[in-house]
Every structure is written in structure tokens, then in C-alpha cells.
Design a protein around this motif. Sequence first.
Motif, mmCIF file in Angstrom:
data_model
loop_
_atom_site.group_PDB
_atom_site.id
_atom_site.type_symbol
_atom_site.label_atom_id
_atom_site.label_comp_id
_atom_site.label_asym_id
_atom_site.label_seq_id
_atom_site.Cartn_x
_atom_site.Cartn_y
_atom_site.Cartn_z
ATOM 1 N N UNK A 119 -30.264 64.082 63.137
ATOM 2 C CA UNK A 119 -30.210 62.942 62.238
ATOM 3 C C UNK A 119 -29.853 63.257 60.790
ATOM 4 N N UNK A 120 -29.634 64.371 60.673
ATOM 5 C CA UNK A 120 -29.023 64.990 59.506
ATOM 6 C C UNK A 120 -27.671 65.414 59.583
ATOM 7 N N UNK A 121 -26.908 65.543 58.310
ATOM 8 C CA UNK A 121 -25.451 66.104 58.586
ATOM 9 C C UNK A 121 -25.391 67.462 59.140
ATOM 10 N N UNK A 122 -24.481 67.866 60.113
ATOM 11 C CA UNK A 122 -24.327 69.135 60.400
ATOM 12 C C UNK A 122 -22.926 69.304 60.126
ATOM 13 N N UNK A 123 -22.549 70.211 59.009
ATOM 14 C CA UNK A 123 -21.143 70.400 58.299
ATOM 15 C C UNK A 123 -20.625 71.818 58.812
ATOM 16 N N UNK A 124 -19.257 71.733 58.861
ATOM 17 C CA UNK A 124 -18.637 73.040 59.052
ATOM 18 C C UNK A 124 -18.168 73.517 57.655
ATOM 19 N N UNK A 125 -18.335 74.748 57.207
ATOM 20 C CA UNK A 125 -17.882 75.456 56.283
ATOM 21 C C UNK A 125 -16.521 75.915 56.561
ATOM 22 N N UNK A 126 -15.611 74.985 56.529
ATOM 23 C CA UNK A 126 -14.106 75.398 56.887
ATOM 24 C C UNK A 126 -13.553 76.347 55.940
ATOM 25 N N UNK A 127 -13.151 77.417 56.224
ATOM 26 C CA UNK A 127 -12.481 78.583 55.235
ATOM 27 C C UNK A 127 -13.475 79.490 54.742
ATOM 28 N N UNK A 128 -14.728 79.082 55.082
ATOM 29 C CA UNK A 128 -15.873 79.943 54.652
ATOM 30 C C UNK A 128 -15.973 80.050 53.214
ATOM 31 N N UNK A 129 -16.237 79.158 52.610
ATOM 32 C CA UNK A 129 -15.870 79.031 50.989
ATOM 33 C C UNK A 129 -17.318 78.794 50.423
ATOM 34 N N UNK A 130 -18.212 78.070 51.188
ATOM 35 C CA UNK A 130 -19.328 77.660 50.510
ATOM 36 C C UNK A 130 -20.518 78.653 50.760
#
Length: 202
Positions: A119-130
Motif C-alpha cells: 500500500x506504499x510506493x515501491x520505486x526503482x532507482x533507475x541508473x542507481x543514482x539515489x
Amino acid sequence: MKTIKFLAMFIAIGALTAFKSDIPVGYKVGDIATDFSLKNVDGNKVSLKDFKSAKGFIVVFTCNHCPYAQAYEDRIIALDKKYKSQGYPVIAINPNNPEKQKDDSFVKMQERAKDKKFAFPYLLDEGQKIFPQYGATKTPHVYVLQKTAKGNIVKYIGAIDDNYEDAAAVKQKYVENAVDALVKGKEVTVKETKAIGCSIKA
């Protein structure tokens, strides 16, 4: 001869220092975490600024394949359920490179989120920058942020609790204790612990 040795040592230390300075060390408690814009499993981009009424965030770097991350999934779901209404929602981020770990692909993330009813955001760290900005090294690795006029201040870094194997045997609920303190306007007592989990696949 001594002068030559001293100069060689000085140059070596300088080179080592320069090398180390290029390695991102990530946030420390008290730092202000910059915002991000990452793709959620629903295809939409999500930023911290989107949560207008939030008082802070429980940012969890996690993934699909890691057994430690899997062991903590129900506890992450419980954290969101307990604290979202109190202004501290969970924001989950998958930091792994899907080319290195196929089970952490965006499609697999979507399947996992659906199966577990996130029920929460599941985000992809595209480019692995974060994840390097945060300094995350494990899955899971948690950063509790408090929203202030100055920005989102890091208040806690580390593990969710002290027992990944057995939720019933947990004695120290680090994230819960940190968020409870912030909700009550108190200082977080345990500000940092060692994250236990799988290494991030960069």
C-alpha cells in the motif's frame, strides 16, 4: 634518501586521500536528504514533495530477491500501516541493478507489490543514482526522515529491528522507536545501527 622516502609517502597518502574523496559516503544523521523522482510500480513518478501532509518518511531500500528483505516485508507493510496515518509513510526503493539481478527487474517488482499488496510506493532507482546519495549498502537499509522548513532531515539510519529471523523475538524496534519519538516531538535516542541484509547489486 630519507627525503625521497618522505616525498614518496606523502604522494601515496595524497593519492589515497583523493581516491577516497571520490567515494560517496552518503548521509549522516542530521543531514538534509535531497528529493528524488523515481518510477513507481504503477508507472508514475513519485517524489517526497508529492506527500504534502507528511511529517516525514520511512525510506526503505529493499528488493525482491534478498532473503533478508523478504523476511522484513511484512514488518515493512506493518510500519506503513501504523505510521502513514501519523504522517510517516513508507517509501520503498529498489536500488539493485536489474541487469545484475534479474529477480529485481521492474516487472518482477510489479509482481511482488501485487502479491504482497503493498500500500506504499515501491520505486526503482533507475541508473542507481539515489542509493549512493543516501549511502545505503544493504537491503533492507532504512532512513527515517523528518520534514522541516529546512528540508527532510535524516533522524535515523540502519536496521528495522534487532532480529531479522524472527519478528516475535525482536527486543529493539529501532525504526518504530525512532518514529514514535518524532511523533511525540522528542529526540531519537538510538540514531544509527548496523543494517543487516544483502549487499546492493550495483
